[in-house]
Design a protein around this motif. Sequence first.
Motif, short mmCIF file in Angstrom:
data_model
loop_
_atom_site.label_atom_id
_atom_site.label_comp_id
_atom_site.label_asym_id
_atom_site.label_seq_id
_atom_site.Cartn_x
_atom_site.Cartn_y
_atom_site.Cartn_z
N VAL A 261 -120.27 80.63 -60.78
CA VAL A 261 -118.82 80.56 -60.74
C VAL A 261 -118.39 79.30 -59.99
O VAL A 261 -118.84 79.05 -58.86
CB VAL A 261 -118.21 81.79 -60.05
N VAL A 262 -117.53 78.51 -60.63
CA VAL A 262 -116.95 77.32 -60.02
C VAL A 262 -115.44 77.50 -59.97
O VAL A 262 -114.83 77.87 -60.98
CB VAL A 262 -117.29 76.04 -60.83
N ARG A 263 -114.84 77.26 -58.80
CA ARG A 263 -113.39 77.33 -58.66
C ARG A 263 -112.82 75.94 -58.47
O ARG A 263 -113.32 75.14 -57.67
CB ARG A 263 -113.00 78.24 -57.48
N LEU A 264 -111.74 75.65 -59.22
CA LEU A 264 -111.10 74.34 -59.16
C LEU A 264 -109.62 74.50 -58.87
O LEU A 264 -108.99 75.47 -59.29
CB LEU A 264 -111.28 73.60 -60.49
N THR A 265 -109.05 73.52 -58.16
CA THR A 265 -107.63 73.54 -57.82
C THR A 265 -106.89 72.44 -58.58
O THR A 265 -107.49 71.53 -59.15
CB THR A 265 -107.44 73.32 -56.32
N TRP A 266 -105.56 72.55 -58.56
CA TRP A 266 -104.72 71.52 -59.17
C TRP A 266 -105.00 70.15 -58.54
O TRP A 266 -105.09 69.15 -59.25
CB TRP A 266 -103.25 71.91 -58.98
N ARG A 267 -105.16 70.12 -57.22
CA ARG A 267 -105.41 68.84 -56.55
C ARG A 267 -106.70 68.20 -57.05
O ARG A 267 -106.75 66.99 -57.30
CB ARG A 267 -105.48 69.05 -55.03
N GLN A 268 -107.75 69.01 -57.21
CA GLN A 268 -109.02 68.46 -57.70
C GLN A 268 -108.86 67.90 -59.12
O GLN A 268 -109.38 66.82 -59.43
CB GLN A 268 -110.09 69.54 -57.69
N LEU A 269 -108.18 68.65 -59.99
CA LEU A 269 -108.02 68.18 -61.36
C LEU A 269 -107.17 66.91 -61.42
O LEU A 269 -107.42 66.04 -62.26
CB LEU A 269 -107.38 69.28 -62.22
N LYS A 270 -106.19 66.81 -60.55
CA LYS A 270 -105.30 65.65 -60.57
C LYS A 270 -105.91 64.43 -59.90
O LYS A 270 -105.83 63.32 -60.44
CB LYS A 270 -103.98 66.01 -59.88
N ASN A 271 -106.56 64.63 -58.75
CA ASN A 271 -107.00 63.50 -57.93
C ASN A 271 -108.48 63.18 -58.06
O ASN A 271 -108.89 62.08 -57.70
CB ASN A 271 -106.68 63.77 -56.46
N GLU A 272 -109.28 64.13 -58.52
CA GLU A 272 -110.73 63.91 -58.57
C GLU A 272 -111.31 64.27 -59.93
O GLU A 272 -112.32 64.96 -60.03
CB GLU A 272 -111.40 64.76 -57.48
N PRO A 273 -110.69 63.84 -61.04
CA PRO A 273 -111.18 64.27 -62.37
C PRO A 273 -112.59 63.81 -62.67
O PRO A 273 -113.38 64.56 -63.25
CB PRO A 273 -110.16 63.65 -63.33
N ALA A 274 -112.95 62.58 -62.26
CA ALA A 274 -114.30 62.07 -62.55
C ALA A 274 -115.35 62.89 -61.80
O ALA A 274 -116.42 63.21 -62.35
CB ALA A 274 -114.39 60.60 -62.19
N GLU A 275 -115.04 63.23 -60.54
CA GLU A 275 -115.99 64.02 -59.75
C GLU A 275 -116.15 65.42 -60.34
O GLU A 275 -117.27 65.95 -60.42
CB GLU A 275 -115.52 64.10 -58.30
N VAL A 276 -115.04 66.03 -60.75
CA VAL A 276 -115.10 67.35 -61.37
C VAL A 276 -115.92 67.29 -62.65
O VAL A 276 -116.80 68.14 -62.89
CB VAL A 276 -113.67 67.87 -61.67
N ALA A 277 -115.66 66.28 -63.48
CA ALA A 277 -116.39 66.16 -64.75
C ALA A 277 -117.88 65.96 -64.50
O ALA A 277 -118.73 66.55 -65.18
CB ALA A 277 -115.83 65.00 -65.57
N GLY A 278 -118.23 65.14 -63.50
CA GLY A 278 -119.64 64.91 -63.19
C GLY A 278 -120.34 66.18 -62.74
O GLY A 278 -121.47 66.46 -63.15
N ALA A 279 -119.65 66.97 -61.90
CA ALA A 279 -120.25 68.22 -61.43
C ALA A 279 -120.45 69.20 -62.59
O ALA A 279 -121.48 69.87 -62.69
CB ALA A 279 -119.36 68.82 -60.35
N LEU A 280 -119.45 69.29 -63.48
CA LEU A 280 -119.59 70.19 -64.63
C LEU A 280 -120.72 69.75 -65.55
O LEU A 280 -121.50 70.57 -66.03
CB LEU A 280 -118.27 70.23 -65.42
N ARG A 281 -120.80 68.45 -65.78
CA ARG A 281 -121.84 67.94 -66.66
C ARG A 281 -123.22 68.28 -66.09
O ARG A 281 -124.15 68.65 -66.83
CB ARG A 281 -121.67 66.44 -66.84
N GLU A 282 -123.37 68.16 -64.79
CA GLU A 282 -124.65 68.47 -64.15
C GLU A 282 -124.96 69.96 -64.28
O GLU A 282 -126.10 70.35 -64.59
CB GLU A 282 -124.58 68.08 -62.68
N LEU A 283 -123.97 70.82 -64.10
CA LEU A 283 -124.18 72.26 -64.24
C LEU A 283 -124.55 72.65 -65.67
O LEU A 283 -125.36 73.55 -65.89
CB LEU A 283 -122.92 73.02 -63.80
N LEU A 284 -123.97 71.96 -66.64
CA LEU A 284 -124.25 72.28 -68.04
C LEU A 284 -125.61 71.75 -68.51
O LEU A 284 -126.04 72.10 -69.60
CB LEU A 284 -123.13 71.72 -68.94
N ARG A 285 -126.25 70.93 -67.69
CA ARG A 285 -127.61 70.50 -68.02
C ARG A 285 -128.64 71.54 -67.64
O ARG A 285 -129.77 71.51 -68.08
CB ARG A 285 -127.93 69.19 -67.28
N LYS A 286 -128.25 72.46 -66.77
CA LYS A 286 -129.22 73.43 -66.23
C LYS A 286 -129.33 74.64 -67.16
O LYS A 286 -128.42 75.01 -67.84
CB LYS A 286 -128.76 73.88 -64.84
#
Length: 286
Positions: A261-286
Amino acid sequence: MREELTNPQRDAAIARIAARQHGVISIGQLKELGIGRQSVTRRVQAGTLHRLHREVFAVGHRGVSKAGRWMAAVLACGPGAVLSHTSAGELWGMLRARRPPSPAAVEVHPHVTVSSEAGRRRPGIVIHRSRTLKPEDILVRHSIPVTTPSRTLIDRRRLLPQPQFAAALRQAEFLRLPIAAALEPDHTRSELESRFLALCRRHRIPGPEVNVRAGPFIVDFLWPEHALVVELDGYEAHGTRSAFEGDRARDAQLTALGFRVVRLTWRQLKNEPAEVAGALRELLRK
């Protein structure tokens, strides 16, 4: 006068029509080729045509695809008939494909909408009669006449529980299907979900299933093959102590069931989209 076709020419013409229609052909189309009912009967007996509905046949073999069954149902219901409701939702990719509850269960029937004046029932087809279906409500997708995404959602809205309708709407948005403004939600929760789906598109992350069941819960986003759940935390709904504690208890139950389970906030989606995308991509490789 139309030139009479030889049998090999007719066979080739049948094959061309069937190739455009996912392997099926109607009795009306056979008649246009100069093939009468007696000839159709002989072809059925010889195994070159296989009856799917009263006046619709599979060409060469009975094992047509789901698209072929949808096309056969539309042809069986006559001029002006269109694929609709759940079947249209599947064709547009808004709804997950439905499966029989068991291998021995009866196959799920196609849904077709016809004018309110259209006649008889067709075994194996769920027929909806409508006085409001207009030409602008109809498109052709993969050669199959089908209700537009907006009309499909309007039809399904009356029948689906709200979470499933919301999932279909979010998936339509993710696929960038044309949706009428009246169907677009305007509340904060939907804006947050839309922003997350836009992030997935922009960073080429495979699309998740939306507002679907994981264990006993309806979760915001799910990649079932990776057992990955993403939950969005809007402050209005999750900013209290009870909500915080409830979310953690829910996450613990999901984790015990094998989900990450990963929880994301509005601030993360707005201010850190590249970091969020990188973390998701890494999780989807597993």
